[in-house]
Every structure is written in structure tokens, then in C-alpha cells.
Enzyme design. Structure first.
Site, PDB file in Angstrom:
ATOM      1  N   LYS A 193     -88.039  23.500 -10.600  1.00  0.00           N
ATOM      2  CA  LYS A 193     -87.137  23.534 -11.757  1.00  0.00           C
ATOM      3  C   LYS A 193     -87.676  22.678 -12.912  1.00  0.00           C
ATOM      4  CE  LYS A 193     -84.521  25.950  -9.042  1.00  0.00           C
ATOM      5  NZ  LYS A 193     -83.344  26.779  -9.080  1.00  0.00           N
ATOM      6  N   ASP A 199     -73.337  28.800 -12.852  1.00  0.00           N
ATOM      7  CA  ASP A 199     -74.565  28.481 -12.121  1.00  0.00           C
ATOM      8  C   ASP A 199     -75.622  28.228 -13.191  1.00  0.00           C
ATOM      9  OD1 ASP A 199     -77.008  28.420 -10.833  1.00  0.00           O
ATOM     10  OD2 ASP A 199     -76.465  29.938  -9.346  1.00  0.00           O
ATOM     11  N   GLN A 210     -84.599  21.008  -7.840  1.00  0.00           N
ATOM     12  CA  GLN A 210     -85.597  21.353  -6.826  1.00  0.00           C
ATOM     13  C   GLN A 210     -86.971  21.406  -7.505  1.00  0.00           C
ATOM     14  OE1 GLN A 210     -86.759  24.833  -6.925  1.00  0.00           O
ATOM     15  NE2 GLN A 210     -88.137  24.597  -5.186  1.00  0.00           N
ATOM     16  N   PHE A 251     -80.912  33.872  -7.427  1.00  0.00           N
ATOM     17  CA  PHE A 251     -81.330  33.260  -6.172  1.00  0.00           C
ATOM     18  C   PHE A 251     -80.161  33.352  -5.183  1.00  0.00           C
ATOM     19  CE2 PHE A 251     -81.843  29.280  -3.608  1.00  0.00           C
ATOM     20  CZ  PHE A 251     -82.929  29.718  -2.885  1.00  0.00           C
ATOM     21  N   ARG A 271     -75.000  12.872  -0.905  1.00  0.00           N
ATOM     22  CA  ARG A 271     -75.343  11.858  -1.908  1.00  0.00           C
ATOM     23  C   ARG A 271     -76.824  11.871  -2.272  1.00  0.00           C
ATOM     24  NH1 ARG A 271     -72.078   8.825   1.762  1.00  0.00           N
ATOM     25  NH2 ARG A 271     -74.056   8.186   2.663  1.00  0.00           N
ATOM     26  N   HIS A 293     -80.809  27.237 -13.926  1.00  0.00           N
ATOM     27  CA  HIS A 293     -82.010  27.530 -14.729  1.00  0.00           C
ATOM     28  C   HIS A 293     -81.875  26.977 -16.148  1.00  0.00           C
ATOM     29  CE1 HIS A 293     -83.265  31.514 -12.457  1.00  0.00           C
ATOM     30  NE2 HIS A 293     -83.197  30.479 -11.653  1.00  0.00           N
ATOM     31  N   ARG A 299     -64.273  10.427   1.027  1.00  0.00           N
ATOM     32  CA  ARG A 299     -63.752   9.132   0.552  1.00  0.00           C
ATOM     33  C   ARG A 299     -63.103   9.309  -0.817  1.00  0.00           C
ATOM     34  NH1 ARG A 299     -68.944   7.413   2.805  1.00  0.00           N
ATOM     35  NH2 ARG A 299     -68.484   6.108   4.607  1.00  0.00           N
ATOM     36  N   TYR A 310     -64.015   3.141   5.344  1.00  0.00           N
ATOM     37  CA  TYR A 310     -63.821   4.022   6.506  1.00  0.00           C
ATOM     38  C   TYR A 310     -62.471   4.730   6.477  1.00  0.00           C
ATOM     39  CZ  TYR A 310     -68.232   2.379   8.330  1.00  0.00           C
ATOM     40  OH  TYR A 310     -69.566   2.115   8.480  1.00  0.00           O
TER      41      TYR A 310
END
Ligand SMILES: *Cc1c(COP(=O)(O)O)cnc(C)c1O
Length: 410
Positions: free
Chosen positions: A194, A165, A191, A94, A240, A168, A223, A230
Site C-alpha cells: 500500500k 473501504d 499492508q 480485494f 492492537r 486504496h 475493554r 481486566y
């Protein structure tokens, strides 16, 4: 036997196969709990899922994110792969495997795959290593682990990073160890298509605490732990995962081992039967593959052994017999317009050229095995493998029927 369904004969199969996604009370209850708690944002379920999924793949740390693509970018950034570095990738994958490299201003270098496994060929990787190579990203294609012994050895000898990767390969194991646990980092996608899904989502696994901290920081706006909210220590972004996604994934994970086993059993049966069919080739398995996901069931269709009937025609005929299937990638990654116009035209050099200091012409890239695989591969979606053993018989019977009536397709 009636003629081909494509020519108005009776299809081998009229009943539908299982559909995807599979979900149940686990997801429904957990989603409702999160919803009603009012705490939809990063919290205890994300934490629980990260721990459980990392453990499931035999890895120490898991950092969730918004997608597999984002995870690859986070991992490359944490591995300090950047401007002008070369990263070796397979061309049969992909787009994210290569585009994530461009996203960090690095250069994807394509190393050919092994036709017998659809995975990157370690010998080809070795040939592509230069003084600028910083990492290699093998893809465990369709869930079949790459030769991780050879790749880890090549990476170690040449002091380059190994980034798996694993988008899969949920549940796949190499020599008893989960994919994603052997390289410096491993990235998984959740996704919609999957084998476990929250619609969108991803996770990066690593065994190294400093890498885990850097990946976390990148996915959380730069962070760092135990510092003021902050206060931003590095260039990061917001990747996230929500509590709602984690609730879904905990439900999906509870079914994964059982589904993996079922897919393996059905695929083993299909492989045995299809090995006997002339003109069909099934992938070779390495003895060190101790468990594997099937994100796809891939086989090769050898046109010359089917009286010259084109793969596209075979796929039409198989679909008409009631077997969902697809031709997969139309061409290797480097044949995408993105690469062909790279360095040319009004868009000029996207990101990377000025740092690379070298011309690169993707139109000149040639990976014969990947090109052949694009011509020959047929993919069956993983949800077919969640059906019963007898349903696998229908798949074989449909292929054999087309074989016996191949003249009708001419
Ligand atoms: C799906 C996939 C990705 C990217 O995952 P997304 O979550 O869709 O961003 C990366 N690599 C491979 C091989 C994939 O199949």
C-alpha cells in the site's frame, strides 16, 4: 525502431523504476527510539499517528488495528451489522471487502461497478437494497473516490450505513473532504504493497464518538476507557498496533502528501497521452474528485481493437519492454471458490446460512461490467508513478511500440 523485446528486439527501457517501500532517516531514527525505549506496545506513537492520520483525512477519530481486513470487521461490528443482515459490496475488489462481511455472519450482496471508473455504481446499489440491507461498502478503487454524494444520499434515504473501504485511498478527497470521513466509518490498510506501509496495519476513521469507543473496545479485547484492565464489557479481540508500526507510519505519513502530488502529476500525463492510443481506455474522473491517491494506474485494454491479441499477451510484451504491469483480478469476487462452494459440499454453510434462512447461489450472480473489467484491466503499480516525467514517456512509448508491432504478437 527495433522489433518487440518479447521477440528479441531491444526493450524500450532497461533502467529499473523506483522500488517500494520508500523509507529513510525518519523511520530509522523513530524505530531505534522505540526499540531502545523498551516500550514497544500501544502508547504515545500509536496515539500520535491516530491523531495525525485522522486529521489528514479530515476525520475526528482514528483507531489503529492490525490490518485493513481487521478494520473492516471492527467497523462492521461497531455498526452492529450481524447475523443475516445483507451488505452491498462491489465485486471488483480485494477479497476482504466481502470476506469481512461473512466474518460478522452477514451476507455480501454484489452490486456491479461502473466500467468507466471501476467503482461501485450507485444505481446498481439502489437496485440491490432490500428490507434486510444494513450497509453498503464502496471501495475507492485504485484511489479514485466513488460518487460519495450519490452513495450518501442512497444510504440516508434507505437508512443504511455507509462504510468506506478506503484501503486504496490515503490522501484522496471528495469535494475537499478526505475519503473515510464521509461514511459512518472509513477503513485504510498499511499492508506492504500500500501507498503507506508498516508491513501490516490498518486504521478505522469515524466522526462519531460512540462509534469510536465501540471500535476501540472491539480492537482492545472488549475493554472500555477508564475501567479496570481486566474488566471486559463486550466481545472484542486483540487488534492492537505496536509502537514500532506507528513509528514507521509516522515516517511514511510525512512523505505522503508529496508522493501523492507526484503520482497525480505523472498519472495526469499518462492519462493524457494514453487517451490518444487506440484500443486503450483510461478511467473517467468526477469533477468532485479534488485529490486522489493512485494505488494503481489502471487502464483498459480492448482486445478487439488490437487485432484480437489477448491481454495476457500484451502484458507479456509490455513487461518485456521493461514496464512492470499486471492483469489484476482474474475474476470478480463471487467467482472465487469460497463463494462458488458456499452452501455446498462438506464445509456446508460457513457461518451465515442458518441465520439468513434463505438459499443463496453465488454461481448465479452476474455483474457484466466487473466481468469485463477483469478481462480488460491492466494495472501499473504505484511506485512507477514516483519516477520522473521522462520515465512516463517510456511507458507510453512502450505501449505505442507494441501497438505499432502488434502483428508480431499474433
Ligand atoms: C488491501 C485491501 C484490503 C485489506 O487490507 P489488509 O491490510 O491487506 O488486510 C481491503 N480492501 C481493499 C480494497 C484492499 O486493497
Amino acid at each position: 525502431m527495433s522489433g518487440l523485446a518479447l521477440k528479441s528486439g531491444n526493450p524500450i527501457r532497461k533502467n529499473p523504476f523506483p522500488t517500494w517501500p520508500v523509507f529513510g532517516a525518519e523511520e530509522r531514527i523513530a524505530l531505534l527510539e522505540v526499540f531502545e525505549s523498551g516500550k514497544w506496545w500501544y502508547g504515545e506513537r500509536v496515539d500520535e499517528f491516530e491523531r495525525k492520520f485522522a486529521a489528514f483525512q479530515d476525520t475526528r477519530f482514528g483507531i489503529t488495528c492490525t490490518s485493513g481486513t481487521a478494520g473492516l470487521r471492527a467497523a462492521l461490528t461497531a455498526l452492529r451489522v450481524g447475523a443475516g443482515d445483507e451488505v452491498i459490496v462491489p465485486p471488483y475488489s480485494f477479497i476482504a471487502t466481502a470476506s469481512a462481511v461473512l466474518e460478522v455472519n452477514a451476507i455480501p450482496v454484489f452490486a456491479d461497478v461502473d466500467l468507466e471508473t471501476a467503482n461501485i455504481d450507485p444505481g446498481a446499489v439502489e437496485k440491490k437494497i432490500t428490507s434486510r440491507t444494513k450497509a453498503v461498502i464502496p471501495v475507492h478503487f485504485a484511489g479514485l473516490p466513488c460518487d460519495l454524494d450519490s452513495l450518501a444520499k442512497i444510504a440516508g434515504t434507505n437508512k443504511i450505513k455507509l462504510l468506506e473501504d478506503a484501503c486504496h485511498s490515503w490522501g484522496s478527497k471528495w469535494d475537499g473532504r478526505g475519503t473515510g470521513s464521509i461514511g459512518e466509518c472509513g477503513v485504510f490498510s498499511f499492508q506492504m504493497s500500500k501507498n503507506m506501509t508498516s508491513g501490516e496495519g490498518g486504521i478505522v476513521l469515524t466522526n462519531e464518538p460512540e462509534l469510536a469507543d465501540r471500535i476501540r473496545s472491539f480492537t482492545n479485547c472488549g475493554r472500555v476507557a477508564n475501567k479496570p484492565w481486566y474488566e471486559h464489557h463486550s466481545l472484542g479481540t486483540n487488534l492492537r498496533m505496536t509502537e514500532l508500526q506507528a513509528a514507521l507510519l509516522l515516517g511514511q505519513l510525512s512523505r505522503l502528501a508529496g508522493q501523492t502530488e507526484r503520482r497525480q502529476e505523472n498519472a495526469a500525463y499518462l492519462e493524457d497521452r494514453l487517451r490518444e492510443v487506440p484500443g486503450i481506455r483510461v478511467p473517467r474522473k468526477h469533477a468532485k474528485v479534488t485529490r486522489r491517491a493512485y494505488h494503481l494506474f489502471l487502464f483498459r485494454y480492448i482486445e478487439e481493437e488490437w487485432d484480437g491479441v489477448q491481454k495476457a499477451r500484451f502484458i507479456e510484451a509490455l513487461t518485456a519492454e521493461g514496464i512492470p504491469c499486471s492483469p489484476g483480478y482474474p475474476y470478480p469476487l463471487y467467482r472465487n471458490p469460497l463463494f462458488l462452494k458456499w452452501g455446498r459440499g462438506p464445509e456446508g454453510c460457513p457461518l451465515t446460512c442458518p441465520y439468513y434462512g434463505k438459499e443463496i447461489d453465488y454461481a448465479a450472480v452476474s455483474c457484466p461490467a466487473a466481468e469485463r473489467l477483469c478481462r480488460e484491466a491492466v494495472w501499473l503499480p504505484h511506485e512507477l508513478l514516483l519516477a520522473e516525467k521522462k520515465d512516463m514517456g517510456d511507458i507510453v512509448n512502450a505501449i505505442v511500440k507494441i501497438r505499432n508491432n502488434v502483428r508480431e504478437l499474433k
